[in-house]
Design a protein around this motif. Structure first.
Motif, PDB file in Angstrom:
ATOM      1  N   LEU A  18      42.015  43.868  41.950  1.00  0.00           N
ATOM      2  CA  LEU A  18      41.393  42.705  42.581  1.00  0.00           C
ATOM      3  C   LEU A  18      40.394  41.997  41.663  1.00  0.00           C
ATOM      4  CD1 LEU A  18      40.783  44.133  46.166  1.00  0.00           C
ATOM      5  CD2 LEU A  18      42.138  42.102  45.635  1.00  0.00           C
ATOM      6  N   VAL A  19      39.933  42.675  40.613  1.00  0.00           N
ATOM      7  CA  VAL A  19      38.897  42.113  39.738  1.00  0.00           C
ATOM      8  C   VAL A  19      39.269  40.731  39.187  1.00  0.00           C
ATOM      9  CG1 VAL A  19      37.772  42.403  37.488  1.00  0.00           C
ATOM     10  CG2 VAL A  19      37.724  44.258  39.154  1.00  0.00           C
ATOM     11  N   VAL A  23      37.195  37.171  39.824  1.00  0.00           N
ATOM     12  CA  VAL A  23      36.727  36.316  38.736  1.00  0.00           C
ATOM     13  C   VAL A  23      37.254  34.896  38.900  1.00  0.00           C
ATOM     14  CG1 VAL A  23      36.852  35.919  36.241  1.00  0.00           C
ATOM     15  CG2 VAL A  23      36.453  38.233  37.115  1.00  0.00           C
ATOM     16  N   ALA A  24      38.534  34.763  39.267  1.00  0.00           N
ATOM     17  CA  ALA A  24      39.160  33.442  39.369  1.00  0.00           C
ATOM     18  C   ALA A  24      38.697  32.670  40.603  1.00  0.00           C
ATOM     19  CB  ALA A  24      40.676  33.596  39.382  1.00  0.00           C
ATOM     20  N   GLY A  35      30.648  45.394  38.856  1.00  0.00           N
ATOM     21  CA  GLY A  35      29.838  45.933  39.943  1.00  0.00           C
ATOM     22  C   GLY A  35      30.673  46.296  41.155  1.00  0.00           C
ATOM     23  N   VAL A  36      31.770  45.564  41.376  1.00  0.00           N
ATOM     24  CA  VAL A  36      32.681  45.901  42.471  1.00  0.00           C
ATOM     25  C   VAL A  36      33.334  47.255  42.200  1.00  0.00           C
ATOM     26  CG1 VAL A  36      34.741  45.193  43.732  1.00  0.00           C
ATOM     27  CG2 VAL A  36      33.093  43.471  42.971  1.00  0.00           C
ATOM     28  N   ALA A 211      39.654  48.397  34.733  1.00  0.00           N
ATOM     29  CA  ALA A 211      38.876  47.235  35.150  1.00  0.00           C
ATOM     30  C   ALA A 211      39.109  46.024  34.258  1.00  0.00           C
ATOM     31  CB  ALA A 211      37.391  47.584  35.183  1.00  0.00           C
ATOM     32  N   PHE A 212      39.372  46.260  32.952  1.00  0.00           N
ATOM     33  CA  PHE A 212      39.343  45.133  32.025  1.00  0.00           C
ATOM     34  C   PHE A 212      40.613  44.917  31.212  1.00  0.00           C
ATOM     35  CE2 PHE A 212      34.808  46.324  32.481  1.00  0.00           C
ATOM     36  CZ  PHE A 212      34.353  45.132  33.025  1.00  0.00           C
TER      37      PHE A 212
END
Length: 386
Positions: A18-19, A23-24, A35-36, A211-212
């Motif tokens: 979902l990250v 962001v979008a 942080g999420v 996450a990234f």
């Protein structure tokens, strides 16, 4: 048990998936987005050993369906809350649900597997399949309906609760006997803590990439949402092969030998993900997945054998904390990415598998506890025979 594990662990993978959408659609910074991930991990990391200790005192099979629903509800609500604070809160609730699931589930799986490395590999495979399906499920729901469609993500939780309830009925008596017959032997806390340190290193790498890596691969390849989702899928899907392979390799070469070689592979693979440009990054994502996932089920069985009197605690740390604790480092990675670059922030991840490999040096294979043959004669269920 494996299918129920898949449904629950969808929600560990879903938070990272979902990250990019946060962001979008909400213009979260890297630090805010990480942080999420932290919210899903922090309470989970704290309460996981607590649930393990509770299940050491008394089996709590009713936790399995309840925790499946709780884990799904938090993620389902994360897309419809306008407030950042509320988003963190519901994701944290999801993390607690996932934390409550793993210690009792690992106990039941151990009972069903009768101590087989390969069988525990199949149980762990279920969770990894859930991880692998999470980005595809999130993309199918959120990419088409936006974050407001997130309540549809509750469907796997409902299926998982039903599967867990069925598993409880079929393994309940065997798990109860197992908890009595395996509460023997000597706990080797020194070896368990060293193993746990290696697991923490593995966890930080895995959660940091989870996450990234989607955002990073978009930058490195110049692709869009499909490129990023593909990279995350490869990271998770490689675990399906790695987890089962880990159990089979361990039966042939020994658990610790396989663990050490897997951590060594992870050093080289993570370096390739961070440093190699272009489409070749997908190859190194796949190798990283193998290096990180081959040890997955072996962590669980080793931890349980190092702490034969505290199976629940060992399960909570090795199976649950192994995944969630890495989220504690995610905000630091995000903050570094905001001030420098995402590539610079990922470079420290290369050193962590090397540190994990050092912690594994000198560990010895534990001796499984001998069955207690002084059980009351009233236990007659043949399925409970060790």
């Amino acid at each position: 048990m494996s299918l129920g594990h898949a449904c629950v662990d969808v929600y560990q993978g879903a938070v990272a998936a979902l990250v990019p959408f946060f962001v979008a659609e909400r213009a979260y910074s890297y630090a805010a987005a990480s942080g999420v991930v932290l919210a899903a991990s922090l309470l989970s990391s704290v309460v996981q050993p607590l649930f393990g200790a509770l299940t050491d005192r008394r089996p709590m099979p009713w936790l399995l369906p309840l925790s499946a629903l709780t884990g799904g509800a938090g993620v389902a609500l994360s897309g419809v809350t306008d407030s950042y604070a509320l988003t963190l809160a519901v994701v944290a609730v999801s993390g607690i649900g996932v934390a409550a699931y793993h210690p009792e589930a690992a106990r039941a799986a151990r009972a069903a597997s009768r101590g087989s490395h390969t069988a525990m590999g199949w149980f762990s495979l279920g969770g990894n399949v859930g991880f692998a399906l999470a980005p595809l499920l999130v993309a199918a729901v959120v990419a088409t309906g936006g974050l407001d469609a997130s309540p549809l993500l509750l469907v796997p939780a409902i299926a998982g609760a039903a599967l867990c309830a069925a598993a409880v009925r079929s393994t309940g008596s065997r798990a109860a006997v197992t908890s009595r017959t395996e509460a023997s032997g000597t706990d080797d806390w020194r070896s368990f803590l060293r193993l746990s340190g290696a697991i923490v290193c593995r966890s930080i790498v895995f959660v940091g990439l989870s996450a990234f890596v989607s955002l990073y691969v978009r930058q490195r390849t110049g692709g869009g949402d499909v490129a990023g989702t593909t990279a995350l899928f490869v990271l998770y899907a490689g675990g399906a092969v790695g987890t089962v392979a880990g159990g089979r390799l361990a039966e042939r070469y020994g658990r610790l030998t396989v663990l050490r070689r897997a951590y060594t592979l992870s050093v080289l693979a993570v370096a390739g993900v961070v440093l190699v440009p272009g489409p070749a990054v997908y190859l190194f994502v796949a190798l990283t997945s193998a290096g990180l996932y081959v040890p997955f089920s072996l962590h669980v069985t080793l931890g349980q054998d190092y702490l034969p009197r505290r199976i629940g605690t060992a399960s909570g740390v090795t199976l649950g904390l192994a995944v969630s604790v890495g989220g504690l480092a995610a905000p630091a990675i995000g903050a570094l990415a905001d001030t420098t670059s995402l590539r610079t922030a990922l470079i420290p991840l290369i050193a962590l598998p090397a540190l994990g490999r050092l912690l594994l040096t000198g560990l010895r294979e534990p001796t499984p506890p001998a069955p207690n043959h002084h059980e009351p004669s009233k236990v007659t269920d043949s399925s409970a025979t060790p």
